[in-house]
Design a protein around this motif. Structure first.
Motif: not given
Length: 277
Positions: A178-199
């Motif tokens: 959802i986030a990827r096309p949403l960022a594209r639609q609004y011309d915003k940066d998209y960062l898939a690897d900004g957060l990680c779940r370590i647990k």
């Protein structure tokens, strides 16, 4: 030029466009005849109901019954957690529910496209667990409507991450779909690897268990440290239940120097209010 089709290059632009459009329409007609459009809320193993009737295709790919049962939300609830209030009480811009007033979240605002009920759950669970990524574009449209103000204000869109073990078995992150096309639609940066779940976290049944399970479960990555500091982030997830997951993500982001975090989700769970709204 001796080519027998050379005259096409001399046709007026409008005529050539008409030929191209007719060609595309013909191809589309053949494809639709072989693979007819399908309703998103029908079981593909049900030979009676799977073929999409015309009555529903303008309702976002949903049957009229399902569409009518989904309770769509606007911004009349709590500004911080998107919890709707009984009786449709409007708190006003920036208004917060009692829970968020007493114990605020580390994020500023939340918008949810709909209430998490039986109808929305019947779409969200297959999208999340059963490879039904074809439903993703519809959810992107819903969130794009509900959270338009948040996304326009932000700098970067970040999906709530999955632990690598769950991503390995599921093969995709539903929040990222959802986030990827949403960022594209609004011309915003998209960062898939900004957060990680370590647990890796297990399914929880209570608010206390959820909070305990996600404590320390998220970390901002080196890429996130470089690209998120001082920026306004919209965090995207599927369902806001107790808020423990997005709280954990927002805490990690704010600790890393993010200026502001807002949250956008498909659905807000409020089972005690479901019947009253």
């Amino acid at each position: 030029m001796n080519n027998r089709w050379a005259f096409i290059g001399e046709l007026p632009t409008k005529v050539k466009g008409l030929i191209a459009d007719n060609g595309r329409n013909a191809v589309r007609g053949v494809i639709d005849a072989i693979y007819p459009a399908q309703l998103l809320d029908r079981d593909p193993h049900d030979p009676v109901n799977y073929a999409a009737p015309n009555e529903a295709m303008m309702l976002g790919g949903l049957s009229a019954d399902t569409w009518g049962q989904i309770r769509f939300l606007s911004d009349e609830g709590c500004d911080m957690c998107a919890r709707p209030l009984a009786g449709g009480i409007y708190l006003g811009a920036g208004g917060r529910c009692e829970g968020c007033t007493l114990k605020p979240f580390p994020f500023t605002r939340t918008r949810a496209a709909c209430l998490y009920g039986e109808a929305s759950k019947s779409l969200i669970l297959p999208f999340k667990h059963a490879d039904r990524t074809d439903i993703g574009p519809m959810f992107t449209q819903w969130i794009g409507r509900a959270a338009a103000e948040l996304i326009k204000d932000c700098d970067v869109v970040v999906p709530v991450p999955l632990h690598w073990s769950r991503l390995w078995t599921r093969r995709y992150n539903q929040a990222a779909e959802i986030a990827r096309p949403l960022a594209r639609q609004y011309d915003k940066d998209y960062l898939a690897d900004g957060l990680c779940r370590i647990k890796a976290t297990m399914r929880q049944s209570s608010r206390t268990e959820r909070a305990k399970n996600v404590k320390g479960a998220f970390m901002v990555t080196p890429a996130g440290m470089r690209r998120l500091r001082g920026r306004h982030v919209v965090l995207v997830d599927d369902v806001f239940t107790t808020g423990a997951t997005v709280r954990g993500c927002a805490e990690a982001l704010m600790t890393a120097g993010v200026r502001q975090v807002d949250v956008a989700v498909i659905a807000r769970a409020a089972p005690d209010l479901d019947a009253a709204l």
